[in-house]
Design a protein around this motif. Sequence first.
Motif, PDB file in Angstrom:
ATOM      1  N   TYR A  11       0.893  -1.165   0.000  1.00  0.00           N
ATOM      2  CA  TYR A  11       0.000   0.000   0.000  1.00  0.00           C
ATOM      3  C   TYR A  11       0.925   1.207   0.000  1.00  0.00           C
ATOM      4  O   TYR A  11       1.452   1.582   1.044  1.00  0.00           O
ATOM      5  CB  TYR A  11      -0.870   0.056   1.250  1.00  0.00           C
ATOM      6  CG  TYR A  11      -1.902  -1.041   1.354  1.00  0.00           C
ATOM      7  CD1 TYR A  11      -3.085  -0.965   0.625  1.00  0.00           C
ATOM      8  CD2 TYR A  11      -1.707  -2.127   2.197  1.00  0.00           C
ATOM      9  CE1 TYR A  11      -4.030  -1.967   0.732  1.00  0.00           C
ATOM     10  CE2 TYR A  11      -2.656  -3.125   2.308  1.00  0.00           C
ATOM     11  CZ  TYR A  11      -3.824  -3.038   1.570  1.00  0.00           C
ATOM     12  OH  TYR A  11      -4.765  -4.014   1.668  1.00  0.00           O
ATOM     13  N   ASN A  36      -4.347  -8.909  14.253  1.00  0.00           N
ATOM     14  CA  ASN A  36      -4.794  -7.745  13.499  1.00  0.00           C
ATOM     15  C   ASN A  36      -3.643  -7.141  12.714  1.00  0.00           C
ATOM     16  O   ASN A  36      -2.545  -6.982  13.229  1.00  0.00           O
ATOM     17  CB  ASN A  36      -5.361  -6.678  14.443  1.00  0.00           C
ATOM     18  CG  ASN A  36      -6.644  -7.145  15.099  1.00  0.00           C
ATOM     19  OD1 ASN A  36      -6.739  -7.207  16.316  1.00  0.00           O
ATOM     20  ND2 ASN A  36      -7.611  -7.517  14.296  1.00  0.00           N
ATOM     21  N   GLY A  37      -3.924  -6.823  11.480  1.00  0.00           N
ATOM     22  CA  GLY A  37      -2.912  -6.172  10.665  1.00  0.00           C
ATOM     23  C   GLY A  37      -1.881  -7.115  10.091  1.00  0.00           C
ATOM     24  O   GLY A  37      -0.899  -6.684   9.495  1.00  0.00           O
ATOM     25  N   ALA A  38      -2.100  -8.429  10.242  1.00  0.00           N
ATOM     26  CA  ALA A  38      -1.113  -9.387   9.747  1.00  0.00           C
ATOM     27  C   ALA A  38      -1.093  -9.428   8.225  1.00  0.00           C
ATOM     28  O   ALA A  38      -0.081  -9.790   7.623  1.00  0.00           O
ATOM     29  CB  ALA A  38      -1.416 -10.771  10.309  1.00  0.00           C
ATOM     30  N   GLY A  39      -2.209  -9.087   7.606  1.00  0.00           N
ATOM     31  CA  GLY A  39      -2.265  -9.102   6.141  1.00  0.00           C
ATOM     32  C   GLY A  39      -3.255 -10.105   5.585  1.00  0.00           C
ATOM     33  O   GLY A  39      -3.230 -10.423   4.401  1.00  0.00           O
ATOM     34  N   LYS A  40      -4.159 -10.584   6.435  1.00  0.00           N
ATOM     35  CA  LYS A  40      -5.132 -11.599   5.994  1.00  0.00           C
ATOM     36  C   LYS A  40      -6.064 -11.019   4.930  1.00  0.00           C
ATOM     37  O   LYS A  40      -6.226 -11.582   3.845  1.00  0.00           O
ATOM     38  CB  LYS A  40      -5.949 -12.091   7.190  1.00  0.00           C
ATOM     39  CG  LYS A  40      -5.113 -12.620   8.332  1.00  0.00           C
ATOM     40  CD  LYS A  40      -5.948 -13.097   9.503  1.00  0.00           C
ATOM     41  CE  LYS A  40      -6.793 -12.029  10.160  1.00  0.00           C
ATOM     42  NZ  LYS A  40      -6.051 -11.004  10.894  1.00  0.00           N
ATOM     43  N   SER A  41      -6.669  -9.854   5.244  1.00  0.00           N
ATOM     44  CA  SER A  41      -7.594  -9.254   4.280  1.00  0.00           C
ATOM     45  C   SER A  41      -6.852  -8.864   3.010  1.00  0.00           C
ATOM     46  O   SER A  41      -7.379  -9.010   1.907  1.00  0.00           O
ATOM     47  CB  SER A  41      -8.262  -8.018   4.880  1.00  0.00           C
ATOM     48  OG  SER A  41      -8.984  -8.384   6.022  1.00  0.00           O
ATOM     49  N   THR A  42      -5.637  -8.392   3.188  1.00  0.00           N
ATOM     50  CA  THR A  42      -4.850  -7.996   2.011  1.00  0.00           C
ATOM     51  C   THR A  42      -4.616  -9.198   1.102  1.00  0.00           C
ATOM     52  O   THR A  42      -4.660  -9.078  -0.119  1.00  0.00           O
ATOM     53  CB  THR A  42      -3.519  -7.382   2.463  1.00  0.00           C
ATOM     54  OG1 THR A  42      -3.792  -6.320   3.370  1.00  0.00           O
ATOM     55  CG2 THR A  42      -2.746  -6.830   1.280  1.00  0.00           C
ATOM     56  N   GLU A  83     -14.539  -8.167   4.150  1.00  0.00           N
ATOM     57  CA  GLU A  83     -14.507  -7.496   5.447  1.00  0.00           C
ATOM     58  C   GLU A  83     -15.256  -6.177   5.273  1.00  0.00           C
ATOM     59  O   GLU A  83     -15.093  -5.487   4.272  1.00  0.00           O
ATOM     60  CB  GLU A  83     -13.046  -7.235   5.801  1.00  0.00           C
ATOM     61  CG  GLU A  83     -12.828  -6.725   7.196  1.00  0.00           C
ATOM     62  CD  GLU A  83     -11.326  -6.577   7.477  1.00  0.00           C
ATOM     63  OE1 GLU A  83     -10.593  -6.202   6.554  1.00  0.00           O
ATOM     64  OE2 GLU A  83     -10.920  -6.845   8.612  1.00  0.00           O
ATOM     65  N   GLN A 192     -10.916 -14.422  12.910  1.00  0.00           N
ATOM     66  CA  GLN A 192     -10.321 -14.071  14.189  1.00  0.00           C
ATOM     67  C   GLN A 192     -10.508 -15.237  15.168  1.00  0.00           C
ATOM     68  O   GLN A 192      -9.670 -15.504  16.017  1.00  0.00           O
ATOM     69  CB  GLN A 192     -11.027 -12.834  14.790  1.00  0.00           C
ATOM     70  CG  GLN A 192     -10.730 -11.537  14.102  1.00  0.00           C
ATOM     71  CD  GLN A 192      -9.299 -11.114  14.326  1.00  0.00           C
ATOM     72  OE1 GLN A 192      -8.692 -11.452  15.332  1.00  0.00           O
ATOM     73  NE2 GLN A 192      -8.758 -10.384  13.362  1.00  0.00           N
TER      74      GLN A 192
HETATM   75  N1  LIG Z   1      -5.707   0.945   2.259  1.00  0.00           N
HETATM   76  C1  LIG Z   1      -4.596   0.796   3.013  1.00  0.00           C
HETATM   77  N2  LIG Z   1      -3.654   1.747   2.999  1.00  0.00           N
HETATM   78  C2  LIG Z   1      -2.531   1.608   3.749  1.00  0.00           C
HETATM   79  N3  LIG Z   1      -2.286   0.560   4.524  1.00  0.00           N
HETATM   80  C3  LIG Z   1      -3.193  -0.431   4.577  1.00  0.00           C
HETATM   81  C4  LIG Z   1      -4.406  -0.356   3.823  1.00  0.00           C
HETATM   82  N4  LIG Z   1      -5.120  -1.463   4.077  1.00  0.00           N
HETATM   83  C5  LIG Z   1      -4.397  -2.183   4.954  1.00  0.00           C
HETATM   84  N5  LIG Z   1      -3.240  -1.572   5.238  1.00  0.00           N
HETATM   85  C6  LIG Z   1      -2.190  -2.076   6.136  1.00  0.00           C
HETATM   86  O1  LIG Z   1      -1.765  -3.347   5.691  1.00  0.00           O
HETATM   87  C7  LIG Z   1      -1.546  -4.226   6.777  1.00  0.00           C
HETATM   88  C8  LIG Z   1      -2.402  -5.493   6.600  1.00  0.00           C
HETATM   89  O2  LIG Z   1      -3.779  -5.160   6.674  1.00  0.00           O
HETATM   90  P1  LIG Z   1      -4.947  -6.216   6.557  1.00  0.00           P
HETATM   91  O3  LIG Z   1      -6.224  -5.483   6.422  1.00  0.00           O
HETATM   92  O4  LIG Z   1      -4.606  -7.182   5.521  1.00  0.00           O
HETATM   93  O5  LIG Z   1      -4.870  -6.930   7.983  1.00  0.00           O
HETATM   94  P2  LIG Z   1      -5.753  -8.111   8.535  1.00  0.00           P
HETATM   95  O6  LIG Z   1      -4.823  -9.242   8.781  1.00  0.00           O
HETATM   96  O7  LIG Z   1      -6.911  -8.365   7.696  1.00  0.00           O
HETATM   97  O8  LIG Z   1      -6.182  -7.525   9.949  1.00  0.00           O
HETATM   98  P3  LIG Z   1      -7.587  -7.632  10.717  1.00  0.00           P
HETATM   99  O9  LIG Z   1      -7.546  -8.914  11.442  1.00  0.00           O
HETATM  100  O10 LIG Z   1      -7.519  -6.506  11.668  1.00  0.00           O
HETATM  101  O11 LIG Z   1      -8.654  -7.520   9.737  1.00  0.00           O
HETATM  102  C9  LIG Z   1      -1.904  -3.438   8.022  1.00  0.00           C
HETATM  103  O12 LIG Z   1      -0.715  -3.016   8.619  1.00  0.00           O
HETATM  104  C10 LIG Z   1      -2.712  -2.272   7.523  1.00  0.00           C
HETATM  105  O13 LIG Z   1      -2.482  -1.133   8.315  1.00  0.00           O
END
Ligand SMILES: Nc1ncnc2c1ncn2[C@@H]1O[C@H](COP(=O)(O)OP(=O)(O)OP(=O)(O)O)[C@@H](O)[C@H]1O
Lengths: 235, 522
Positions: A11, A36-42, A83, A192
């Motif tokens: 990002y 949280n923030g591990a990158g799962k949604s990404t 999400e 989660q």
């Molecule tokens: N649009 C964005 N712009 C900048 N950084 C982002 C964006 N979306 C996510 N991130 C960052 O990328 C990293 C991974 O985010 P992601 O949403 O994949 O986490 P996650 O594992 O799904 O967390 P959660 O369990 O909280 O949903 C995080 O550090 C987040 O801050």
Amino acid sequence: MLELKDVHTYYGNIHALKGISLTVNDGEIVTLIGSNGAGKSTTLRTIQGLNKPRTGTVTLDGVQLEKLPAHEIAGLGVAQSPEGRMIFPRMTVLENLEMGAYARKDLTSYKDDLEHVLALFPRLKERITQKGGTLSGGEQQMLAMGRALMAKPKILLLDEPSMGLAPLLVELIFDIIKQLNNEGTTILLVEQNALMALSIAHRGYVLQTGEIILSNTAEKLKNDEMVQKAYLGVE
Amino acid sequence: MQHIKTGVIFGVLAGLFTFLFGGWSVTMLGIFAGAGLGLALENKLERGTQLAKAKEALPVALVAGGLMVALSLFGNFVVQPATGKFTALNTIVVAANILGFIAMVGLAMLTASFRGLDEKKEKTAKTILLAAIVIAFPFIDVFMNLRWTSNIIFALIFVILGLGLNIVVGYAGLLNLGYAAFFAIGAYTTGILSSPQHDIFLNFWLVIWLAAGMAALWGFLLGAPTLPVRGDYLGIVTLGFGEIIPVIFKNLIDVTINEPLTCWIIPGIQRLFGATSTVACINLVSHMDLTAGEKGINPIGRPILFGYEFQSNNTTPWYFLIILIIMLTVFLIQRMYKSRLGRSWMAIREDELASAQMGIDPVKTKLAAFAIGAVFAGFAGAFYAAYIRAIFPSVFDFSASIIILCVVILGGIGNINGVIVGGLVIMTADRLFLPALKDFLKGLLDFTILPALSSNPGLQAAVSQNANPILYRFLLFGLTLVIMMRVRPEGLIPSAQMRAVLHADEEIEAVQNDESKKAKKG
Ligand SMILES: Nc1ncnc2c1ncn2[C@@H]1O[C@H](COP(=O)(O)OP(=O)(O)OP(=O)(O)O)[C@@H](O)[C@H]1O
Ligand SMILES: [Mg+2]
């Protein structure tokens, strides 16, 4: 069927995925766990083409996805219950479900599929003419999942489907996921609620700050000491 | 009782309008107000037998008719004379008022009685009545010598423009502040291809399609690079486009196009080696006056149908031509709205990212809205050029874009009927009502008010200079918009969808309040 190889997603400057490799085989439930923030949604967004990987490949049944735009990937049979749900707030429940089937080429079983989804989520049937935006949080979650099912996807990506649901409904959702899998749907599940996820999944990956640190069968992960400590809350 | 109020409103409004137009206008207004009153009542009445409904409407209709005729007569004998027009109680006045009364009462009762029919027949009956009025209007107008048709034609041009813009703004949710550019492109295509300007005289029935195609092409060309731009930014880009196009048409008066090989490339190479150029430069086009600049293109060819050439002094054929174009437009738009494309417009308007997840190509969908929206501006432009016979760049400036946007917003974003009503209301107000009001005020001033002010010449001059409502056109527009946005943001006739958009937050809030209340109790 689905394979990610050394995927790096950014990002801007933020290096969100640092070389993810994973596979999901036909008929499996695979779960991704991580804090949280591990990158799962990404990871899910990258598979769906909403984020583009800078390097690495994503293949589905031999077709390379990473360069395709999101709408074409949807046409290839990838559907997500995202999400934050992202339902269409001003369309009715029915119209939302219809939108789910937009990318399908074969609509012969459309009526049966609609009935099937409404049977899985009777709540949606009761509220079929209500505007999506006026549904409660849990109902919206069901709608997002129902809409993804209407696509009759090859692979279903579920991003925290139990979020915001009452405990009883959480169990119901997991039963539904299991049932869908028994009917032949391949599922990549982000949760989660790691214990629940591991108890229905075949295999799992553990994600930490954008990297996969562990992968194994669900059974083994459940008994792994590190996983127990970090994600299952076992002391 | 509450119905009587509706009757009073219709009667008084129709009556007041007779002040401005006099003559036979009371009959024409009786027809419109009668049908309008009937439709307004019809929606509110309970279902019952036809006879019962007609009876129920009778007192209301009598009140409306009575008020209108009373005001009309008052206008004839008190107000009109104050503006310098004396009218005696002649047969025309008597006939016009009696016919107006009958039209008002009869049509109101007839329309109200439709409530006694089952739903399908009710709709058919309404459609037939509407069609009858639409068809009869120009003939009655000619017979009564009111000359309203030419103004109505103007309004109908803006109805088409509104319907086209509604695809972009209403369906796809894209802000377009330069829509008049496509209107201009349609008009100029027609002007260039059927006028002595270039001695090209293509048939109108062909040119109108070329104009639509040209507008679509430019919609595509503008859309392709700009549509990834979102929301407010898109508004600015289209604003720029809308400003540029009229300026381009103004300046395309000396067009020279050089053939690049002989004019630049070969001489350039020769010069590079120190030689002087030896090839003669070929001009593909040299000093061509494409658009005649501010003078405008004139005269533009008129449609010919079965050997009859449409004439400027006979508005009836033009009227039916534009009605035909509107019917085609509505048909096409309705078909599109219900199609897969219409669905994807809705989805894009709601949530672009989610739409992409559903398999909708956002760029293609938006581009389709832009190009298809432009097609209808092309139709309108072609008709306008042929009807007016002369086109000038200044007609298509920013204010035209804004008026079209007002038509859409005022009528009801996203709703075909709403846009039609919006176009009719705004443009008849602008073309018919304001000029009539101007003449009326002028008469009143010259004949009654100014003489009364003769003792104060300064005030007299100030009043006479500023009492022209046309000067306040845009002020009135602005005021109307502000009031509409406050009172009824969804427009005169809103779409169900749009009502939901504008009131969804309230609805959602209500549901949430409900839930939190429940939670507190539990
Ligand atoms: N649009 C964005 N712009 C900048 N950084 C982002 C964006 N979306 C996510 N991130 C960052 O990328 C990293 C991974 O985010 P992601 O949403 O994949 O986490 P996650 O594992 O799904 O967390 P959660 O369990 O909280 O949903 C995080 O550090 C987040 O801050
Ligand atoms: Mg997440």
